[in-house]
Design a protein around this motif. Structure first.
Motif, short mmCIF file in Angstrom:
data_model
loop_
_atom_site.label_atom_id
_atom_site.label_comp_id
_atom_site.label_asym_id
_atom_site.label_seq_id
_atom_site.Cartn_x
_atom_site.Cartn_y
_atom_site.Cartn_z
N LYS A 79 -75.95 -3.27 112.13
CA LYS A 79 -75.32 -3.46 113.44
C LYS A 79 -74.82 -2.10 113.98
O LYS A 79 -75.07 -1.75 115.14
N GLU A 83 -76.06 -0.07 117.40
CA GLU A 83 -75.11 0.32 118.45
C GLU A 83 -75.18 1.82 118.71
O GLU A 83 -75.21 2.28 119.85
N ALA A 90 -70.03 3.64 119.58
CA ALA A 90 -69.70 2.30 119.10
C ALA A 90 -68.25 2.03 119.43
O ALA A 90 -67.36 2.61 118.84
#
Ligand code: DAH
Length: 348
Positions: A79, A83, A90
Motif C-alpha cells: 500500500k 501511494e 503519503a
C-alpha cells in the motif's frame, strides 16, 4: 515453556503495532522496513523459525497469528509503495523525490482585444494620458446631443441604436465618444484622457461587423492645441503600434462633434504600401476618425471655447487587432474558441 509462549505472543503483537504505525518519510524507508521485517534476517522471519520449536497443540493458534502478521506486513508495504508511486507522497508525511522536475502549470492567455487595448493605453500613457471609463447604458445627452448630433441624425435611428427606454431616451452607447462628454463635464482643462470601452450597434453579425465591439477614444483639451498636435500624436501612435516604418495620411471627413474632421489611414504593414488584398491594392488601411473638438461640444460641456481648443480621436479595437495579428473574421473575438485564443499565448 509458558514463558516462551507468552514472549512469542507479546512479540507478535508488538510487531503488528509497528507495522500499523509505520509512516515513512521518504520512499526509501519502505524498502528498509521490508528487509528489517521480512528479509532473511528479518524479525518476522525470525519468529517463523521460533514457530518450528513450538508445542504441537499451540501450532494452530500461532500458525494463524504468524500468517496474519506476515500478510499485514506485506499488505502495508504494498500500500505504501503504491501511494509513494502515485503521488510522490503519503498522507501528512510526504514522500517524494525532491529532485524530480515540477509539473508545468497550465497558463491562460490574454484575449487579443485586451492585448491591443493594453498596448494602446500604454502608448498614450507615455504621452501623459490617463484612462477614463463611462457607463455602457447611457442617455441621449452623452451619446448624441452634447456631441452636436442634430435631432434628425441617422445615428439616432432605431436601426443603429439599441434603446432601453424611450422618452426620455436610455440607450446602449453606440460609441465611446460619450466618455469624452462625461470627462469634460467633470474635469477642467488641461485634459488628456484615453477611454477604452464596449459599444453596441444594431448591426447584422458577419465577418466584418458585430453588434458588440470595442472602441478607444482619445481627448486632449488645453490652450492652443492645434491640428498639428493631433497629427503628430497619431503618427507617434501608428509607429508604436504598427512599427517604426509606419506612415499615416489624413483624409477630410465629417463627424458632428469635430471640425475639421479627418479619417486616418496607416500604411499597409503587410505589403509595405505596394498594395495587396488586405489593403485592396491601395497601400493604406483605415484605422480611426479624428478632428478638432467642435466649439459647440466644448460649450455643451461647460468649457470656454474661446480659451480652450482640443482634438479627439476614436478607433475600433477589433479592427486594430485584425490588422496587427492578421485576424480575418471578427466573430472569432467573441466565440472564445481556445484554438484561437491559445495563438496569443506568448503575446504580452
Ligand atoms: N465616435 C466615432 C465613431 O464611432 C469615432 C470618432 C471619430 C471619435 C472622430 C472621435 C472623433 O473622437 O474625433 O465612429
Amino acid at each position: 515453556m509458558n514463558d516462551k509462549v507468552n514472549e512469542l505472543r507479546g512479540k507478535i503483537n508488538e510487531l503488528l503495532e509497528r507495522v500499523e504505525a509505520f509512516k515513512p518519510k521518504v520512499a526509501a524507508e519502505i524498502e528498509d522496513f521490508r528487509i528489517r521485517m521480512l528479509g532473511k534476517k528479518g524479525e518476522v522471519t525470525a519468529l517463523m523459525e521460533d514457530f518450528k520449536s513450538i508445542a504441537p497443540e499451540l501450532k494452530r493458534e500461532f500458525g494463524q497469528k504468524l500468517n496474519n502478521l506476515k500478510n499485514r506486513t506485506l499488505e502495508q508495504i504494498n500500500k505504501l509503495r503504491e501511494e509513494a508511486e502515485a503521488q510522490g507522497g503519503a498522507g501528512e508525511n510526504r514522500i517524494g523525490d525532491m529532485s524530480r522536475p515540477g509539473s508545468a502549470e497550465q497558463l491562460g492567455s490574454r484575449h487579443p482585444l485586451s492585448l491591443v487595448t493594453n498596448q494602446i493605453v500604454e502608448v498614450f500613457s507615455r504621452l501623459g494620458y490617463t484612462v477614463a471609463e463611462g457607463p455602457e447604458i447611457e442617455n441621449d445627452w452623452h451619446v448624441f446631443s452634447a456631441l452636436n448630433f442634430p435631432p434628425e441624425h441617422p445615428a439616432r435611428d432605431m436601426q443603429d441604436t439599441f434603446f432601453v427606454e424611450k422618452n426620455p431616451d436610455i440607450l446602449l452607447r453606440t460609441h465611446t465618444s460619450s466618455i469624452q462628454v462625461r470627462v469634460m463635464e467633470h474635469q477642467k482643462p488641461p485634459i488628456r484622457v484615453i477611454c477604452p470601452g464596449r459599444v453596441f450597434r444594431n448591426e447584422a453579425i458577419s465577418y466584418r461587423a458585430h453588434c458588440i465591439f470595442h472602441q478607444i477614444e482619445g481627448l486632449y483639451i488645453d490652450e492652443g492645441v492645434s491640428f498639428a498636435d493631433l497629427k503628430q500624436s497619431i503618427l507617434y501612435f501608428a509607429k508604436e503600434i504598427f512599427g517604426e516604418g509606419a506612415t499615416i495620411r489624413m483624409r477630410p471627413s465629417y463627424f458632428p462633434f469635430t471640425e475639421p474632421s479627418a479619417e486616418v489611414d496607416v500604411s499597409c504593414n503587410l505589403c509595405g504600401g505596394k498594395g495587396c488584398n488586405v489593403c485592396k491594392g491601395t497601400g493604406w488601411l483605415e484605422i480611426m476618425g479624428c478632428g478638432m473638438v467642435d466649439p459647440n461640444v466644448l460649450e455643451n460641456c461647460g468649457i470656454d471655447s474661446k480659451r480652450y481648443s482640443g482634438f479627439a480621436f476614436g478607433m475600433g479595437v477589433e479592427r486594430i487587432a485584425m490588422l496587427k495579428y492578421g485576424v480575418k473574421d471578427l466573430r472569432l473575438y467573441f466565440e472564445n474558441d481556445v484554438r484561437f485564443l491559445h495563438q496569443f499565448d506568448s503575446a504580452l
